[in-house]
Design an enzyme around this catalytic site. Structure first.
Site, mmCIF file in Angstrom:
data_model
loop_
_atom_site.group_PDB
_atom_site.id
_atom_site.type_symbol
_atom_site.label_atom_id
_atom_site.label_comp_id
_atom_site.label_asym_id
_atom_site.label_seq_id
_atom_site.Cartn_x
_atom_site.Cartn_y
_atom_site.Cartn_z
ATOM 1 N N ASP A 115 -18.575 1.153 -3.493
ATOM 2 C CA ASP A 115 -17.284 0.650 -3.079
ATOM 3 C C ASP A 115 -16.990 1.265 -1.715
ATOM 4 O O ASP A 115 -17.617 2.240 -1.315
ATOM 5 C CB ASP A 115 -16.262 1.109 -4.126
ATOM 6 N N LYS A 140 0.874 -10.793 12.944
ATOM 7 C CA LYS A 140 -0.133 -9.753 13.137
ATOM 8 C C LYS A 140 -1.378 -10.194 12.380
ATOM 9 O O LYS A 140 -1.292 -10.935 11.399
ATOM 10 C CB LYS A 140 0.364 -8.397 12.651
ATOM 11 N N ASN A 163 -10.937 -1.537 -9.979
ATOM 12 C CA ASN A 163 -11.689 -2.752 -9.662
ATOM 13 C C ASN A 163 -13.186 -2.506 -9.635
ATOM 14 O O ASN A 163 -13.961 -3.431 -9.521
ATOM 15 C CB ASN A 163 -11.218 -3.352 -8.320
ATOM 16 N N ASP A 164 -13.586 -1.252 -9.714
ATOM 17 C CA ASP A 164 -15.023 -0.960 -9.726
ATOM 18 C C ASP A 164 -15.539 -0.748 -11.139
ATOM 19 O O ASP A 164 -16.737 -0.562 -11.331
ATOM 20 C CB ASP A 164 -15.297 0.299 -8.909
#
Lengths: 1074, 341
Positions: free
Chosen positions: A380, A523, A753-754
């Site tokens: 990650d 932006k 999320n990993d």
């Protein structure tokens, strides 16, 4: 398929499952059979059960049945209790979650029920800091604007707050109305996509027009998130129990089997085959002998007619005799050793993170040796490679670069002066920084304002702006207030043009409170903003700034603005509303509309935010790559940032030496074409050049669907890859692709999320970092910092592999040794299946005499830690499985055969004629085995520490002690035997002869090999020896360059030969030169 | 978050506690790492050679000093063609006289062995066919497990001692005369003291032994307890190899060179049906036991080979020296692929 949810309607609530979560593997009833079944899936256990059953037949058993039943039952009980304990803990945590109290509304009455009793359609009320019990559609909050904040870290690992909005249809409803509301939610069937929820809601209310209202993920509260900064919120349950988004994405963790374990299993099967052959051959000989000679030996009194199964008796007897070929103790020994490796990792002070006081921890104690064979690291980015701490560092405003001198724009005097002198460009720049975002200011009690943001970059910008006197004071869904140099300005927030990965920019439309002017503030990434400037604006300077900042690894954003005419805005606003409500292709329609507004921008400047790399990351990655490990970066982040970070941390080198192959495109065809192109380039490029491919989540989705094979091929060829915008599932899929072609993968990450990828990989490593502990909890190993990975792999992994390789092969060696002696004895005992050794000796041989010395190898180090870190290439050796493969095993096999022959023949020659007493002869042979195994362990140990010496020779002494004690027990067969033997000079002379004959050739062979065909390990040992402590010699440094080429050759060489044939140790140098 | 921090602090203290044995936990125990350098290996082989050759020569000379006379008599003692029929006939006189001339003086005591060849005392059926409890304890006469098929007599009463081993007890007898003068054979203390004292009961008497239809070997004196039946005790120490010698007795007197020993053999034991051989062995002993050149020869040979290897290594090292630990030998450092190994 659709799911229809009837809100607050009891009559239809039972069509879906309730909210009971279950992560357990067993139930009370199926535990025993299921666990037994699981354990018996292991070949070894089946085998030993068969042997144990055969031993119950006294006619054929050479030794007492307890010798197998005892260990077998103990092994079973131990494994079963461990499983039961783990499952019980899972049950307890499930129960806790299921029995939590939640408030629901039923028939207009608020009631408290257990979380497990929530049904689809129920209205659930939550309070601040409550964990959300199931997936809900938000219908009301305490906030008048209908906003609430949730923390989703348990779901996707992002710690920042997310805003959730009440859908317009139910906004402005009173609490009473909410409690009585009825309606239908039309939503898809449960899936695991946590970023998508395409649904509609219709409410049956007289006051509200009966229209379908579109729902997105922004209108949902997902299970396992937390409600923050919101007094209360309520929602309709749409998915419950294991059908929630979080439940569906929860992968079950399969028990992991290491590559070494798999090899050991293979070798076991090979030995088993050999055993069958031996048994059949000896059984055949036995029957022949019985019929040609045995019947004539009158003193054997063979009955003339045997039972019908008579021909089976001798083979079965040999089967039992040879069952020791497969060491029953190997699993226990290995488990014990692995436990110690894991402890060494836990204890390692050099992997102790003093900043956070986190020690390294190995949750999975069984897979340490896989660490030494890692081929792919999938990492990650945010929080793993970087510190996940964004800091505004530089900016370029109106063609002036600030922060170049001291690296921190906030301390740049020119900028501070410009701020205090109200430079209009600077003020505008800061205004965009403060307003163009989705940051939420949170006022604490003492009137200080802190910011909660979805993106750390925005938080950094707002913080920087406030440091430069441009404070964002308050903000709600329609207004924002800023304060600059003590004066306050009010802005009306008209629209937010949200950020998406495709647009790579975001904008807000605001109306100045005083002047009533409408402004567009934008932006975004340079490639998204700079093409949209008004004709004639100078871009050159900004491009240079972006380029320069990128080189420094800073995350750049361009800021721009333009005035909007009232009419223009009104028209656009209408289109925008329309696009927002469309049900199909909503995202692209919105993007199109936004696009039409974001043009002719005035560029204000460029910001540069630093996400500092963690300490030691570039060095670690360089070292790991030198060690032949391919490192991939998988991130949810943007492509540019990912590439920049990749550059910074040595993942990809600068242009001439490397090439980035981008796999992208607007359409499927484009993507597939770019894949083919990348594949072609990869195949045709010389190996000195570093090739890396860059891929995003969408492309991966397409490739998965259409061209999985070519992609797999590319994956196998690429040493480096950068994969951006990956969902947790996709990360796991990438791991699965690499795993499917047989690579040993290590996934490292820090966020929720990993978790999937960590569970999917052969080895999961979690960083106990800022994004919480989910990853660390799910992982096999958790470490405090990425840099500890090098120690974990190169030191612990490598040593563990070496040690396991020795222990497993040695276990076979010692079992084969004693078994071969038994087989040889069969030739002298009429193939009758007599055991030369008695039951006590046989059992003790495996349990005591030979298991202790081998454990000493857990202290063994072939080369010192410094040497390993200095020559990381040595990892290739263990990575390619050079120490545990059929070839090395043949070496051990041959050695055990040779040693068995030596022991047997010396024993029967020295103890012939009047000395050939059965008990004495068997003890002489057994002593020979003990002597040899002590010397074999000595010969194969590379370093001797005090415990090693104590264990090896202590065991040796213990053997004599035990047998002398046993020799004093009159009822045993062994009575007085050892006393007699120890008193005979010829016994000791025989032992010395055995050792000399058995070990001499081994030593001579070793010597020759070390001198004339040294393996890299031998050379490094010699270097260590000759230098005392190693200093990096000039020779080595200059040799590093060709090293890379040869390294590649070696790598591809081992890849090529993978699976088919293992190169023996000796030839690896030859191979590398191919 | 507070909880998490709390946990971490605890583990931190744990770590600091374990600092006491940190050398162990950090895997930094002082270690010595001997390598197989030319010096060590050549030294080791020379040392083995230097130690082994003298030991071998000493063993060899000790073995050579032992006088051993072997006289195979199974064929000569049966003149009939049907050897099996002859030996199975209980009525014929099976006496047989053998004359042996002593080549060298033999110092007493001279051990008398009988040697059987091709006799599988180690056969699984045979070696298990005994019951140690029955041999040891008076009350255990009925313990006949494992004794099949010689467990009970025809009347069903247990046989003491039961089993095939006892049943097939060797029953050739020898009487010696030296230069025509009868010599007494000392048959006391031919069995191990440990067996007499602990393995065979002094109050256990043979019972129902060799009463069956099929007579195996020798009969036992029912008046003597098992602990004094030394021939049985010797026989029941089963041999591990199909060729073995068992002690028959001792001649305490010295025997001069060229003395003539004549032996009257009662050739009773049937080795003919399975093609076994029988021999009478007279031997003196020394510190290495009986005559056995194997140890001596092996030691001299191994010592010699080691010395040779040591020299060969020296020569090889001089002819083809190698620098130990040259990083250029590392596979990844090799620039020239064709460089010979």
């Amino acid at each position: 398929m659709k799911r229809l949810v009837y809100i607050n309607d009891d009559s239809r609530r039972y069509s879906y499952c309730d909210n009971r979560i279950s992560n357990t593997k067993y139930t009370l009833w199926n535990f025993f059979p299921k666990n037994l079944w699981e354990q018996f899936r292991r070949f070894m256990n089946q085998y030993f059960l068969l042997i144990a059953c055969l031993q119950l037949w006294s006619r054929i058993t050479p030794v007492s049945p307890v010798t197998t039943w005892g260990p077998l039952i103990i092994i079973f009980i131990v494994s079963a209790s461990k499983e039961a304990w783990d499952d019980y803990n899972r049950y307890l945590s499930d129960k806790k979650a299921n029995e939590r109290n939640v408030w629901v509304v039923k028939d207009g009455v608020r009631r408290q029920i257990k979380a497990q009793d929530i049904h689809v359609g129920d209205i659930v009320c939550l309070h601040e800091n409550d964990e959300i019990p199931c997936d809900l559609v938000l219908i009301g909050t305490s906030d008048p604007q209908g906003i609430c904040y949730i923390e989703t870290s348990a779901l996707d690992g992002e710690t920042d707050l997310k805003t959730r909005i009440v859908p317009p249809i139910s906004a402005n409803m009173s609490v009473e109305q909410l409690e009585k509301v009825k309606g239908i939610v039309e939503c898809p069937n449960p899936d695991n996509d946590i970023r998508r929820f395409d649904a509609n809601m219709r409410l049956f209310l007289p006051s509200v027009d009966n229209e379908k209202c579109p729902l997105t993920i922004n209108n949902t509260l997902l299970q396992s998130c937390y409600l923050r900064y919101t007094e209360w919120a309520c929602g309709v349950a749409v998915y419950t129990g294991n059908e929630t988004k979080s439940g569906m994405s929860r992968g079950t963790a399969e028990p992991k089997l290491t590559a070494a374990d798999a090899m050991i299993d293979k070798l076991t099967i090979a030995i088993f085959m050999l055993q069958i052959v031996v048994v059949l051959v000896l059984g055949y000989f036995g029957n022949i002998w019985k019929h040609t000679k045995g019947l004539k030996q009158w003193y054997l009194m063979y009955p003339a007619e045997g039972p019908w199964y008579g021909f089976l008796v001798i083979p079965l007897r040999f089967e039992l005799l040879c069952s020791i070929m497969i060491p029953i103790s190997i699993k226990v020994t290995l488990d014990l050793a692995k436990g110690v490796y894991a402890k060494f990792i836990d204890w390692d002070e050099q992997m102790f993170d003093w900043e956070t006081n986190t020690p390294a921890h190995s949750a999975n104690t069984a897979i340490s040796e896989d660490l030494g064979q890692v081929e792919y690291i999938l990492s990650d980015k945010t929080g793993t490679l970087t510190e996940n701490r964004m800091i505004f560092k530089r900016c370029c405003i109106n063609n002036i670069m600030y922060g170049n001198d001291n690296g921190d724009a906030l301390k740049d005097a020119r900028l501070l002066n410009a701020v205090s002198s109200n430079d209009p460009d600077i003020v505008k720049f800061l205004m965009v920084m403060a307003l163009c975002n989705t940051v939420v200011p949170v006022k604490s009690n003492d009137d200080t304002v802190s910011y909660k943001a979805q993106s750390q970059d925005e938080e950094a910008l707002v913080n920087a702006a406030s440091n430069l006197n441009m404070m964002l004071i308050s903000k709600d869904s329609s207004t924002a207030e800023i304060c600059f140099n003590e004066s306050k300005f009010k802005y009306e927030l008209l629209d937010v043009l949200e950020f998406t990965s495709d647009r790579k920019r975001m904008s807000v439309v605001v109306k100045e409170g005083q002047t009533g002017k409408i402004l567009l503030l934008s932006k975004g990434a340079d490639e998204a903003i700079l093409p949209r400037v008004y004709p004639g604006q100078q871009k050159q300077r900004y491009l240079e700034a972006v380029e320069m900042y990128s080189q420094l690894g800073l995350r750049t954003l361009c800021l721009g603005w333009r005035d909007l005419e009232e009419d223009e805005y009104k028209e656009w606003s209408k289109n925008f509303q329309e696009a927002s409500c469309s049900l199909e292709n909503r995202e692209s329609k919105i993007a199109e509309v936004c696009d039409s507004l974001e043009r002719d921008l005035h560029i204000l400047g460029v910001t540069a935010i630093e996400d500092r790399l963690q300490d030691g990351v570039p060095e670690t990655i360089k070292l790991l790559r030198n060690a032949g490990i391919n490192v991939w970066m998988l991130t949810g982040d943007k492509q540019n940032t990912a590439i920049q970070i990749g550059r910074l941390c040595n993942l990809i080198t600068s242009e001439p030496n490397s090439q980035l192959l981008s796999i992208s495109g607007k359409t499927e065809q484009d993507i597939l074409r770019s894949l083919e192109r990348a594949l072609l380039i990869t195949k045709n490029t010389c190996e000195t050049k570093d090739l890396a491919f860059v891929l995003d989540g969408w492309a991966l989705e397409i490739l998965q669907k259409h061209s999985k094979e070519s992609f797999t091929r590319l994956a196998m060829l690429s040493k480096t890859a950068i994969c951006c915008r990956m969902t947790p599932l996709q990360k796991a899929q990438l791991v699965a692709i690499l795993k499917s072609v047989g690579y040993l993968t290590l996934a490292i990450g820090d966020g929720g999320n990993d978790v999937r990828m960590i569970q999917e990989a052969n080895i999961g490593v979690g960083i106990s970092g800022r994004e919480g502990l989910q990853a660390a909890r799910a992982a096999d190993y958790s470490i405090g910092k990425f840099k500890f990975l090098k120690r974990l792999i190169l030191i612990h992994g490598r040593y563990s592999y070496n040690r396991t390789a020795f222990i497993s092969q040695y276990s076979f060696y010692k079992s084969l040794l004693i078994c071969f002696i038994q087989i040889l004895f069969a030739f002298l005992s009429g193939f009758s299946g007599t055991s030369l050794f008695n039951s006590i000796s046989l059992m003790a041989y495996n349990v005591f005499y030979t298991s202790l010395p081998v454990m000493t190898i857990i202290f063994d180090k072939d080369i010192s830690e410094t040497t390993v870190l200095q020559y990381p290439q040595i990892l290739l050796h263990s990575q390619a499985g050079r120490l545990l493969n059929p070839t090395t095993f043949c070496g051990w096999f041959g050695r055990s055969l040779y040693h068995a022959l030596v022991i047997f023949f010396i024993t029967i020659c020295a103890y012939a004629d009047e000395k050939s007493e059965m008990q004495e002869l068997s003890m002489v042979a057994l002593s020979g085995c003990i002597w040899l195994q002590a010397f074999v362990v000595m010969m194969d140990s590379n370093s001797f520490t005090s415990p090693q010496i104590i264990l090896i020779w202590g065991n040796f002494v213990a053997f004599y002690m035990i047998n002398l004690i046993l020799s004093a027990v009159p009822s045993l067969q062994l009575y007085t035997i050892m006393f007699r033997l120890c008193g005979q000079p010829s016994y000791w002379i025989t032992m010395a002869l055995t050792v000399a004959v058995a070990m001499g050739p081994v030593m001579a062979f070793r010597y020759f090999r070390n001198l004339y065909w040294p393996s890299p390990i031998n050379i490094l040992q010699q270097i260590e020896q000759s230098n005392g402590s190693i200093q990096p010699s000039r020779n080595v440094e200059s040799a590093l360059k060709p090293a890379r080429t040869n390294l590649t050759n070696l790598l591809t060489g081992t890849r090529g030969s993978r699976g088919s044939s293992y190169q023996p140790l000796l030839s690896d140098s030859a191979e590398s030169t191919r | 978050m507070h909880n998490v921090l709390g946990e971490r602090n605890v583990s931190a203290t744990e770590v600091s506690l374990s600092c006491a044995d940190s050398k162990f936990t950090q895997q930094e125990l002082p270690a010595c790492k001997p390598l197989l350098t030319p010096g060590i290996v050549i030294g080791a082989f020379s040392l083995i050679g230097i130690v082994f050759v003298p030991i071998g020569l000493a063993s060899l000379s000790a073995s050579q000093d032992i006088v051993e006379l072997v006289d195979r008599y199974d064929a000569e003692c049966v003149s009939a063609n049907d050897k099996v029929g002859f030996i199975q006939d209980t009525k014929t006189d099976k006496a047989c006289t053998r004359k042996i001339t002593v080549p060298k003086p033999m110092k007493g005591p001279v051990h008398i062995y009988y040697q059987l060849e091709n006799f599988y005392q180690n056969h699984r059926r045979y070696v298990k066919s005994r019951n140690d409890k029955q041999l040891r304890y008076k009350d255990s006469a009925s313990m006949i497990t494992n004794c099949e098929p010689e467990a009970t007599g025809q009347d069903g009463a247990p046989i003491v001692p039961c089993g095939l081993i006892a049943w097939s007890l060797f029953n050739d007898t020898y009487s010696f005369s030296l230069n025509k003068k009868a010599v007494e054979v000392n048959k006391k203390n031919i069995a191990w003291d440990s067996d007499k004292n602990k393995k065979f009961g002094s109050d256990v008497y043979p019972h129902n032994f060799q009463n069956g239809g099929l007579i195996g070997g020798a009969k036992l004196n029912e008046k003597l307890p098992l602990s004094e039946q030394e021939d049985l005790i010797v026989w029941m120490r089963t041999a591990a190899l199909p060729t073995f010698r068992k002690l028959y007795g001792r001649i305490e007197a010295d025997i001069m060179a060229n003395d003539e020993i004549s032996v009257v053999i009662q050739n009773n034991y049937n080795t003919y049906s399975f093609g076994g051989t029988k021999a009478l062995v007279l031997s003196t002993t020394s510190w290495i036991g009986g005559r056995n050149n194997f140890i001596g020869v092996a030691y001299v040979a191994i010592g010699g080979i080691c010395l040779f290897l040591a020299m060969a290594f020296v020569v090889l090292y001089v002819l083809k020296p190698r620098t130990l630990g040259d990083p250029s030998y590392l596979s990844w450092n090799k620039e020239n692929p064709d460089q010979p190994n």
